[in-house]
Motif scaffolding. Structure first.
Motif: not given
Length: 419
Positions: A276, A194, A191, A196-198, A3, A122-126
């Motif tokens: 995030a 998960g 990775r 995230g890009a945020n 990301p 909250d920086g993970l996608t899941g």
């Protein structure tokens, strides 16, 4: 795909703005109050999801597990400084039995069989992801030679050489060691969890006991890394010099953050928050920043890279016979770039000459060096060693003062006696 992430400089500016908005020190506020504010800010929300593991950890009596014979170590509270003379008969790597110990409380005894790492935030996608010790060891591994050095290494020389008082443990130059670390890239774990890009901050937390400073409970040791660094060269290490990590050095798993100050290399990692937004803890607000003249009231940006140093493999006040050839040995290191050259002086700095490098200079590691010396006359003397790294930086005569005595990089005067 990795990301997108801000540069370390941009990240520090974001975090400084956050500090100023919520935690900036008004005129007159003391460090204890700043630590209390930072501690409150970092525990305002639950630190871990409800399903997080709680590995069983028992703190060692006396703070340190391994033997600390006086010929190898100087004990400083819950810490143990390596006597630099004890490195003379070692190679490039520091044996575990001579590696310095920096503990904020005491060494916990953690059983790898019931340990697990929780990655959450909250920086993970899941949701949260757990890794057992076996699962972590099953991931692709890498090895890296790197030094770990306390940010306060050399702190005592602010007083002894510059006449300036600072707070903190009075290390000489032995709060450093170099080892061959094996583990999993932190990027690999993030990775798989998960990321995230945020994501902007990655916050590992240790399983050692909670820290209390000046009567303020600070929680367990934790310090955020910018995601740019976390995805670069950071390891979750489980081996040191080909053996499982010893208890004092982070068993079962620790962080290795090459070239950065020691506090970034969290030991006994139990969980990692991926955030995030930038995070604040006592270890990147009231501690591990530079306070004092030339710095803003809230301090410098959080310390990251280590500085440049040199040390002789000698006891202070070592004795040498006049008119005989002696081999002087030592080590130099830099967090900024590989050491390019080392010069020594045997007359207190009047004349300098190059030392012979015994190792190929590499990023994140030290180099050993040697120089011959034939003392001409009996009496007291002073030996000096001065390194230059490939960025062009050379050790200065003095280090700019800061209240907590971090990043001392001046040339150290080593007293000796010729008989």
């Amino acid at each position: 795909m990795t990301p997108a992430s801000p540069s370390e400089g941009a990240y520090d500016r974001i975090r400084l703005r956050q500090l100023r908005r919520g935690l900036a020190r008004p005129a007159g506020i003391d460090r204890r109050s700043l630590l209390r504010l930072a501690a409150a800010a970092s525990v305002a929300a639950p630190l871990l999801p409800a399903a997080a593991p709680s590995a069983h950890a028992v703190t060692a009596p006396g703070g340190v597990v391994k033997p600390l014979p006086p010929e190898l170590f100087t004990v400083r509270g819950t810490n143990a400084e390596t006597n630099f003379a004890a490195l003379r008969d070692t190679g490039l790597l520091t044996p575990a039995d001579r590696f310095f110990v920096r503990n904020h409380t005491g060494t916990p005894r953690v059983d790898a069989s019931d340990w697990k790492l929780t990655v959450w935030g909250d920086g993970l996608t899941g949701g949260p992801v757990d890794f057992s010790y076996e699962a972590l060891r099953a991931l692709p591994s890498v090895s890296r030679t790197a030094f770990v050095e306390c940010a306060g290494n050399g702190r005592s020389f602010f007083a002894s050489q510059q006449g300036e008082q600072v707070s903190g443990t009075a290390w000489t130059l032995g709060a450093i060691g170099t080892a061959r670390w094996r583990g999993v890239r932190l990027a690999e774990v993030l990775r798989r969890a998960g990321i995230g890009a945020n994501a902007v901050d990655v916050l590992p937390r240790g399983l050692d006991a909670e820290v209390v400073s000046d009567g303020v409970p600070l929680g367990r040791v934790r310090r955020p890394l910018p995601v740019a660094k976390a995805l670069d060269d950071v390891l979750l290490a489980y081996e040191m010099n080909g053996e499982p990590l010893p208890p004092d050095h982070g068993h079962p798993v620790r962080l290795i953050v090459p070239s950065w100050v020691g506090i970034a290399n969290i030991k006994w990692v139990g969980d990692i928050e991926v955030s995030a937004e930038p995070l604040l803890t006592p270890w990147n607000t009231g501690m591990y920043r530079l306070f004092g003249p030339g710095h803003p009231p809230e301090g410098s940006a959080p310390l990251s890279r280590q500085t440049l140093k040199s040390a002789f493999e000698l006891t202070p006040g070592a004795t040498f016979a006049a008119h005989r050839r002696h081999l002087l040995t030592g080590r130099s290191w830099s967090g900024g770039a590989p050491v390019r050259a080392v010069d020594v002086s045997t007359d207190g700095g009047v004349r300098w000459r190059p030392a012979r490098l015994r190792d190929e200079p590499r990023p994140g590691s030290w180099v050993r060096w040697s120089a011959d010396w034939v003392p001409r006359a009996p009496g007291p003397g002073v030996l000096l060693a001065r390194a230059t790294d490939r960025s062009g930086r050379t050790q200065p005569e003095t280090t700019a003062w800061n209240t907590q005595g971090y990043l001392f990089d001046a040339v150290v005067r080593h007293p000796v006696t010729v008989v």
